[in-house]
Design an enzyme around this catalytic site. Structure first.
Site, mmCIF file in Angstrom:
data_model
loop_
_atom_site.group_PDB
_atom_site.id
_atom_site.type_symbol
_atom_site.label_atom_id
_atom_site.label_comp_id
_atom_site.label_asym_id
_atom_site.label_seq_id
_atom_site.Cartn_x
_atom_site.Cartn_y
_atom_site.Cartn_z
ATOM 1 N N SER A 267 -30.595 -28.905 -33.541
ATOM 2 C CA SER A 267 -30.187 -27.768 -33.648
ATOM 3 C C SER A 267 -29.071 -27.226 -34.588
ATOM 4 O O SER A 267 -28.077 -26.702 -34.781
ATOM 5 C CB SER A 267 -28.817 -29.103 -33.009
ATOM 6 O OG SER A 267 -29.208 -29.574 -31.914
ATOM 7 N N LYS B 205 -27.479 -24.125 -33.897
ATOM 8 C CA LYS B 205 -26.699 -23.340 -33.617
ATOM 9 C C LYS B 205 -25.259 -23.378 -34.895
ATOM 10 O O LYS B 205 -24.435 -22.470 -33.821
ATOM 11 C CB LYS B 205 -25.588 -24.924 -32.930
ATOM 12 C CG LYS B 205 -26.389 -25.336 -31.856
ATOM 13 C CD LYS B 205 -25.659 -26.288 -31.144
ATOM 14 C CE LYS B 205 -26.371 -27.126 -29.993
ATOM 15 N NZ LYS B 205 -27.803 -28.058 -30.471
ATOM 16 N N SER C 270 -22.878 -30.600 -31.491
ATOM 17 C CA SER C 270 -23.824 -30.326 -31.014
ATOM 18 C C SER C 270 -24.625 -30.274 -29.289
ATOM 19 O O SER C 270 -25.484 -30.871 -29.700
ATOM 20 C CB SER C 270 -25.326 -30.802 -31.694
ATOM 21 O OG SER C 270 -26.198 -30.303 -32.055
ATOM 22 N N LYS D 152 -24.262 -28.687 -40.453
ATOM 23 C CA LYS D 152 -23.970 -29.057 -39.407
ATOM 24 C C LYS D 152 -25.456 -30.240 -39.613
ATOM 25 O O LYS D 152 -26.554 -29.958 -40.090
ATOM 26 C CB LYS D 152 -25.398 -27.666 -39.139
ATOM 27 C CG LYS D 152 -25.607 -27.974 -36.987
ATOM 28 C CD LYS D 152 -24.474 -28.119 -36.916
ATOM 29 C CE LYS D 152 -24.731 -28.646 -35.149
ATOM 30 N NZ LYS D 152 -25.199 -29.303 -34.914
#
Length: 241
Positions: free
Chosen positions: A26, A29, A81, A189
């Site tokens: 992820s 993203k 997420s 993140k």
């Protein structure tokens, strides 16, 4: 793979296997959100379709027909997420064609100099040749955090918003434990897939030393967090201005 970089003088303080081809999970993203923020459409209204929900796991679990501002989907994608949020962003900005958005992701990667990165989806699934390197993710993160909108989102531990047409309330919370453990951490993140393992990109600033750390392929959440803390402490113990 791991990296510590001092952003002020553009110097790698420590790195290991930074050019190894790995799954980004992820962390993908970061690119998805960056394109959404730069689209100029953050206040546009997105209607959730069945195709947007067709990802597993969905995470946010929006309902078909609900309407959201694009900025709320970006918050859900970065903080929680949420795969359905990232998929919705791709379909909306790709004018109904998420592959078109994936092409935009790869074009942006080339422009940024991410020469060892290939995206196949906006969520971070282990699909096809969806690969990157720690060095390329560092390049992406350095670019992303120059945007104050991006920074204002990734530093949040939670965020609430409502569907415009139904007033259904959603609350998204971060799995980034460092936001609570270290007051100097300002993002960025987390990520996880079976192929990628546990991943984390961290932005941290104490005094004059502004760093990014990256951990890819950790076996557990605990190791991901501990390794990141160790990298941060190493940097601030051994380097100063």
């Amino acid at each position: 793979a791991v990296i510590i970089k001092d952003l002020s003088n553009k110097k790698l303080l420590f790195s290991k296997d930074e050019d190894q081809s790995l799954r980004p999970a992820s962390l993908t993203k970061i690119m998805t959100a960056t394109l959404a923020i730069e689209s100029g459409k953050m206040n546009s209204v997105v209607t959730i379709t069945s195709e947007m929900k067709r990802v597993e796991p969905t995470i946010a679990n929006f309902k078909v027909g609900e309407k959201f501002y694009l900025k709320d989907l970006v918050h859900a994608a970065l903080i929680k997420s949420a795969n359905d949020a990232a998929n919705a962003i791709a379909i909306y900005l790709g004018n109904g064609n998420k592959q078109l958005f994936v092409n935009m992701m790869n074009i942006k990667a080339r422009k940024l100099g991410m020469l060892h990165t290939n995206f196949t989806n906006s969520c971070g699934f282990d699909l096809g040749n969806h690969k990157t390197t720690a060095r390329d993710l560092l390049t992406l993160t350095e670019y992303a955090i120059k945007n104050p909108v991006f920074n204002s989102i990734v530093k949040l531990d939670n965020y609430s918003f409502t569907a415009i047409n139904t007033n259904s309330r959603y609350v998204v919370s971060s799995s980034n434990k460092l936001l609570k453990l270290d007051p100097y951490v300002i993002g960025v993140k987390t990520g996880f897939t079976n192929g990628a393992g546990r991943c984390l990109v961290t932005s941290c600033k104490r005094g004059e030393l502004d760093i990014i750390t990256i951990v890819l392929g950790a076996d557990t959440k605990k190791i991901r967090t501990t390794d990141s803390i160790n990298l941060i402490n190493y940097a601030y113990k051994n380097y100063n201005w």
